[in-house]
Design an enzyme around this catalytic site. Structure first.
Site, PDB file in Angstrom:
ATOM      1  N   SER A 176       1.706   4.160  -7.309  1.00  0.00           N
ATOM      2  CA  SER A 176       1.510   5.445  -7.995  1.00  0.00           C
ATOM      3  C   SER A 176       0.430   6.306  -7.355  1.00  0.00           C
ATOM      4  O   SER A 176       0.260   7.449  -7.746  1.00  0.00           O
ATOM      5  CB  SER A 176       1.166   5.219  -9.461  1.00  0.00           C
ATOM      6  OG  SER A 176       2.142   4.395 -10.051  1.00  0.00           O
ATOM      7  N   VAL A 211       1.674 -13.694  11.419  1.00  0.00           N
ATOM      8  CA  VAL A 211       0.969 -14.973  11.511  1.00  0.00           C
ATOM      9  C   VAL A 211       1.966 -16.099  11.258  1.00  0.00           C
ATOM     10  O   VAL A 211       2.683 -16.098  10.258  1.00  0.00           O
ATOM     11  CB  VAL A 211      -0.199 -15.013  10.511  1.00  0.00           C
ATOM     12  CG1 VAL A 211      -0.805 -16.408  10.439  1.00  0.00           C
ATOM     13  CG2 VAL A 211      -1.252 -13.983  10.893  1.00  0.00           C
ATOM     14  N   CYS A 230       8.885  22.459   6.619  1.00  0.00           N
ATOM     15  CA  CYS A 230       8.649  22.289   5.181  1.00  0.00           C
ATOM     16  C   CYS A 230       7.172  22.034   4.911  1.00  0.00           C
ATOM     17  O   CYS A 230       6.601  22.580   3.982  1.00  0.00           O
ATOM     18  CB  CYS A 230       9.465  21.129   4.628  1.00  0.00           C
ATOM     19  SG  CYS A 230      11.232  21.335   4.809  1.00  0.00           S
ATOM     20  N   HIS A 260      -7.489   4.509 -10.574  1.00  0.00           N
ATOM     21  CA  HIS A 260      -7.598   4.373 -12.023  1.00  0.00           C
ATOM     22  C   HIS A 260      -9.046   4.439 -12.502  1.00  0.00           C
ATOM     23  O   HIS A 260      -9.966   4.025 -11.785  1.00  0.00           O
ATOM     24  CB  HIS A 260      -6.991   3.032 -12.456  1.00  0.00           C
ATOM     25  CG  HIS A 260      -5.507   2.977 -12.270  1.00  0.00           C
ATOM     26  ND1 HIS A 260      -4.631   3.547 -13.164  1.00  0.00           N
ATOM     27  CD2 HIS A 260      -4.742   2.448 -11.281  1.00  0.00           C
ATOM     28  CE1 HIS A 260      -3.390   3.350 -12.742  1.00  0.00           C
ATOM     29  NE2 HIS A 260      -3.424   2.686 -11.590  1.00  0.00           N
ATOM     30  N   THR A 271       0.800  -1.224   0.000  1.00  0.00           N
ATOM     31  CA  THR A 271       0.000   0.000   0.000  1.00  0.00           C
ATOM     32  C   THR A 271       0.833   1.274   0.000  1.00  0.00           C
ATOM     33  O   THR A 271       0.463   2.278  -0.591  1.00  0.00           O
ATOM     34  CB  THR A 271      -0.930  -0.026   1.235  1.00  0.00           C
ATOM     35  OG1 THR A 271      -1.817  -1.132   1.087  1.00  0.00           O
ATOM     36  CG2 THR A 271      -1.736   1.251   1.370  1.00  0.00           C
ATOM     37  N   LYS A 278       1.491  -0.305 -17.528  1.00  0.00           N
ATOM     38  CA  LYS A 278       0.823   0.940 -17.908  1.00  0.00           C
ATOM     39  C   LYS A 278       1.839   2.010 -18.250  1.00  0.00           C
ATOM     40  O   LYS A 278       1.480   3.122 -18.617  1.00  0.00           O
ATOM     41  CB  LYS A 278      -0.053   1.423 -16.764  1.00  0.00           C
ATOM     42  CG  LYS A 278      -1.198   0.476 -16.428  1.00  0.00           C
ATOM     43  CD  LYS A 278      -2.151   1.109 -15.422  1.00  0.00           C
ATOM     44  CE  LYS A 278      -3.320   0.207 -15.085  1.00  0.00           C
ATOM     45  NZ  LYS A 278      -3.073  -0.645 -13.900  1.00  0.00           N
TER      46      LYS A 278
END
Lengths: 479, 403
Positions: A44, A171, A406, A48, A40, A249
């Site tokens: 990108s 696990v 920042c 989509h 996760t 892609k």
């Protein structure tokens, strides 16, 4: 009735939240020290539109529908989601043919609003694109978000609704009775289960194997990224894809929700043993530079803030594997969640709970009457109108004390992130954007360490960056 | 609220500016975003500060203290934990724990210093473990927070900060296995190479760079390779260092962001462009210190701060000439500061050459002088009199190599 979800990525988090809408005990087990840190975290961040996936694929079944759910989900869970639209750009007539194919495929998948635009219109909408562009497939429904924030928000909301969140435990085995899982064993304890949902990302095949359930073999497909400074905000307004190839892609140029420009990813299949090694390479980063320059020639690489790499769980079938196990009857696999996993996740979560558990497994679930669908984000004071910020400071002076300059993060936000479960530097970083800016923690990291030390009541040497062995400081210089 | 002169940043430049502005009779407000005044001086506990300014060798905190005492004596108002959210037309939006305030200013002295180039911007391939620090963060952890960043370290970059940190880490009990520098010569002052590396037998690896970092959680290995003249790594020259800490000293970046859209930048330093009286392209904004150009010595920063402060106060009184003659780099000059000359003051010129030269002849207007052993890492500071610049409508600064 007890449900155990394994894995706290977008899938595990959204499924766990979906389950808390019903009258049952839900436990989410995540091996990392926070949610949203596996697959996760580094992708990108694109929601989509849904034209990439072949209509017969499981991906297509969930992509456009998942996209359609993001609007409401982002409002309920109060995370950033911007429906900015996307372009797939073509530089010649052969590529135009591919755009036409995508358009047709997208329409079959139920993607709304797709059109092919010509050069002048493309350049008037995105003036910084390579002027040699000839056409673009415009998908107005594509969007951007912060993927880890989807997981964090879903889990926070689920916890409000009774989820038991278990962090830092992996696990290690299952106890089965009559072919059904009864207990999930972790590195630290055991959890009773009537239903188990396997959302273990890159390791979902290993978890399924442990349980004796079906699985598809997973290998990591690596994508390397370059993030550019917010000074470039507005360079592109939409997600810019090249014309895709059979493999991927392509390498994109897109804005991030907080104003930076993200470039990437590469697509490189790696052997199974590289599942925990999202490393960047010289060649990969060079490729990102070269390919994105073709899309946007004016990209300024002196404004690189950071580079990183993410791994997607890929299977030989190249499709999601989302099924109730035939052999372990109370075990659900949510596996091979490669791109467009982030987009599909909300739709998959509903599908798993409403169709797989309730219909396929015939487990009747009772809706909870007091489910609270809303979660509120940590207020980012610097984004408020000054008048409101001023009132917040009157209420709590820490809202007027800047820690990360920042990204203008206040002490109040950092304390709130810790209150909500951040125990590490990255926990604070991903929840508040502190240390995420152009100085990358140069001014604030030491101050955040001190705040963590104070709020958690531990010694600074106990504080980790991300995982158990990622210590930050060694010990005292002198007593 | 209204003040004559607001100074943003209470480091070496800002404190000096505030003092001089006050001496000129202006009402001064000094704002600092950190918890105390002094800026980076507070964490620089090594000595070597003040040789020019105080003719005495001081540590950073001692140097800062002298200014802090003067400020107290002169009754200068310093606001700490104060964050400047925005600078607009003669107005500054200030955020503090007390609230948010809009301050009207007669003039501004912008003295925000520099930040370190972070690891992320270097595009170094590999893992993303803990254990990678900028020299400044490592320095702050050790000197202010009393914490050691690790056990065994490699340092990338042989600028002064990198060299000083090599010594500091060693003195505090860490093992420093080497300093890596991509240039064929050290980046810092010669005296620091001797006092920080040679005296402690720390090897300096020249024409080398870090090509990969390894470690899933904490840093475990750093791969170093030799580089060619274009700084490209040379294959098969890799060498692996087993360290848990990588300290970066790979350059400082002037912090210009807050007023970037209001003023012209110095193209050679990427800092705020100023004249020899510290004035920017916007008449009411003055600037000094490492946000204008990266200086070698804090003493220079203080001198420049004083000038900017004095003239900011004069500006409020309407006492400064408008004339600004452009100063630009000529042959062999990489960085030049300031970028304008206002004839109210002699021109104190700071420059860095493009390449090392055994002997070079600096030419500025009618001024010419030879210098020996010029290196890009050492800043040249030269005062040029009005006479040498009379009648020029452009000042070109160049260095001819002398054979």
């Amino acid at each position: 009735m007890k449900a155990v979800v394994i894995g706290g990525g977008v899938f595990g988090s959204l499924i766990a939240r979906e389950l808390t809408k019903y009258d049952l005990e839900v436990t989410l087990i995540e091996k990392n020290l926070d949610v949203g840190w596996g697959v996760t975290k580094a992708n990108s961040a694109v929601v989509h539109a849904g034209y990439d996936d072949p209509p017969e694929s499981v991906r297509a079944q969930f992509c456009a529908s998942g996209n359609a759910m993001y609007e409401d989900l982002s409002k309920e869970l109060d995370f950033d989601f911007k429906r900015i639209g996307s372009f797939v750009v073509a530089f010649n007539d052969e590529e135009l043919k591919e755009l036409e194919r995508l358009l047709k495929q997208g329409e079959e998948n139920g993607v709304p609003g797709l059109t092919i635009l010509e050069r002048d219109e493309v350049l008037s909408m995105e003036p910084n694109l390579n002027p040699e562009v000839k056409y673009a497939l415009y998908a107005p429904t594509a969007g951007i978000t912060e993927p880890w924030m989807v997981a964090i928000a879903a889990v926070e909301n689920a916890v409000q609704n009774g989820l038991k969140l278990v962090l830092g435990e992996s696990v290690v085995g299952f106890e089965k009775v009559n072919g059904r899982v009864r207990k999930v064993h972790t590195s630290r304890g055991e959890y009773e289960a009537d239903i188990v949902i396997n959302c273990a990302g890159l390791h979902a095949d290993e978890i399924a194997k442990l349980a004796g359930a079906e699985y598809v073999p997973l290998h990591p497909r690596k994508g390397e990224y370059i993030l550019l400074d917010k000074k470039l905000q507005g360079l592109v307004k939409r997600v810019i894809f090249p014309t895709p190839t059979k493999i991927s892609k392509g390498i994109l140029v897109l804005p991030t929700v907080d104003g930076g420009i993200l470039l990437g990813p590469t697509a490189e299949d790696l052997p199974e043993e590289m599942k925990d090694r999202p490393i960047t390479t010289r060649e990969g980063l060079e490729k990102v530079r070269e390919f994105t320059r073709r899309l946007v020639p004016s990209l300024d690489f002196s404004l690189v803030v950071k580079t990183f790499s993410g791994l997607r769980p890929e299977s030989p079938q190249k499709d999601f594997f989302i099924k109730v196990s035939e052999t372990v009857k109370n075990f659900v696999n949510v596996m091979a969640t490669r791109s467009p996993g982030l987009t599909a996740a909300p739709a998959v979560a509903k599908y798993v709970v409403e169709e797989l558990i309730q219909e396929k497994m015939r487990i009747p679930l009772e809706k909870k009457k007091d489910f609270k669908p809303e979660r509120k984000r940590i207020v980012h004071y610097s984004e408020l109108p000054l008048e409101e910020w001023r009132r917040e400071i009157e209420r709590d002076p820490r809202a007027g004390r800047l820690v990360c300059f920042c990204n203008e993060v206040t002490e109040k936000e950092i304390v709130e992130a810790i209150r909500r479960g951040a125990r590490t530097l990255n926990g604070v970083k991903f929840r508040t954007r502190a240390m995420f800016g152009r100085c990358q923690g140069g001014f604030c990291m030491a101050r955040i360490l001190k705040i963590l030390e104070r709020e958690l009541g531990v010694d600074m040497s106990e504080i980790k960056m991300k995982s158990e062995n990622s210590w930050v400081v060694n010990g005292k210089v002198r007593e | 609220m209204r003040v004559d002169v607001m100074v943003i940043g209470a480091g070496a430049a800002g404190m000096a500016a505030a003092l001089k502005a006050k001496e000129e009779g202006a009402e001064v407000l000094l704002v600092e975003r950190d918890e105390r005044t002094g800026g980076i001086l507070n964490q620089c506990i090594h000595n070597g500060f003040g040789l020019h300014y105080f003719r005495q060798e001081l540590t950073g905190p001692e140097y800062a203290e002298r200014f802090q005492e003067k400020m107290e004596k002169m009754g200068i108002r310093a606001l700490t934990n104060a964050y400047v959210k925005r600078v607009e037309d003669r107005r500054v939006i200030l955020v503090t724990e007390q609230g948010i305030e809009e301050v009207e200013v007669g003039a501004l002295v912008y003295a925000t210093g520099a930040r370190e180039r972070p690891f992320g911007s270097l595009m170094i391939p590999g893992d993303r473990p803990s254990g990678i620090f900028t020299a400044g963060v490592a320095q702050r952890l050790i000197n202010i927070e009393n914490r050691l960043p690790g056990k065994r370290a490699l340092i990338l970059g042989s600028g002064d900060i990198g060299l000083i940190m090599a010594r500091r880490l060693t003195l505090e009990g860490m093992e420093v296995v080497g300093v890596v520098e991509r240039l064929p010569y050290a980046g810092g002052l010669l005296r620091n190479v001797i006092q920080c590396l040679e005296d402690y037998n720390i090897p300096l690896y020249l024409s080398s760079t870090v090509v990969e970092v390894r470690g899933r959680e904490r840093l475990e290995e750093v791969v170093v390779a030799k580089v060619d003249e274009q700084f490209r790594p040379i294959p098969r020259t890799e060498r692996v260092f087993k360290v848990d800490t990588l300290v970066l000293s790979v350059g400082l970046i002037p912090q210009v962001e807050l007023i970037e859209n209001l003023v012209v930048k110095n193209p050679t330093s990427r800092g705020v462009g100023v004249s020899n009286i510290g004035q920017t392209s916007r008449d009411w904004i003055f600037s000094a210190g490492n946000c204008t150009v990266i200086f070698d010595l804090v003493d220079y920063v203080s001198y420049e701060g004083e000038t900017a402060g004095r003239y900011a106060a004069k500006f409020v009184k309407g006492e400064i000439p408008r004339e600004k003659i452009p100063v630009r780099p000529g042959k062999n000059v990489m960085v030049v500061h300031p970028i304008w000359y206002t004839p109210a003051e002699p021109l104190t010129l700071y420059l860095r050459v493009k390449k090392p030269m055994e002997k070079g002849r600096l030419v500025v207007g009618r001024f010419a002088r030879e210098f020996e052993d010029l290196v890009p890492s050492e800043m040249l500071r030269v005062k040029i009199s009005d006479r040498d610049l009379e009648g020029l409508d452009e000042i070109v600064v160049s260095v001819e190599e002398v054979n």
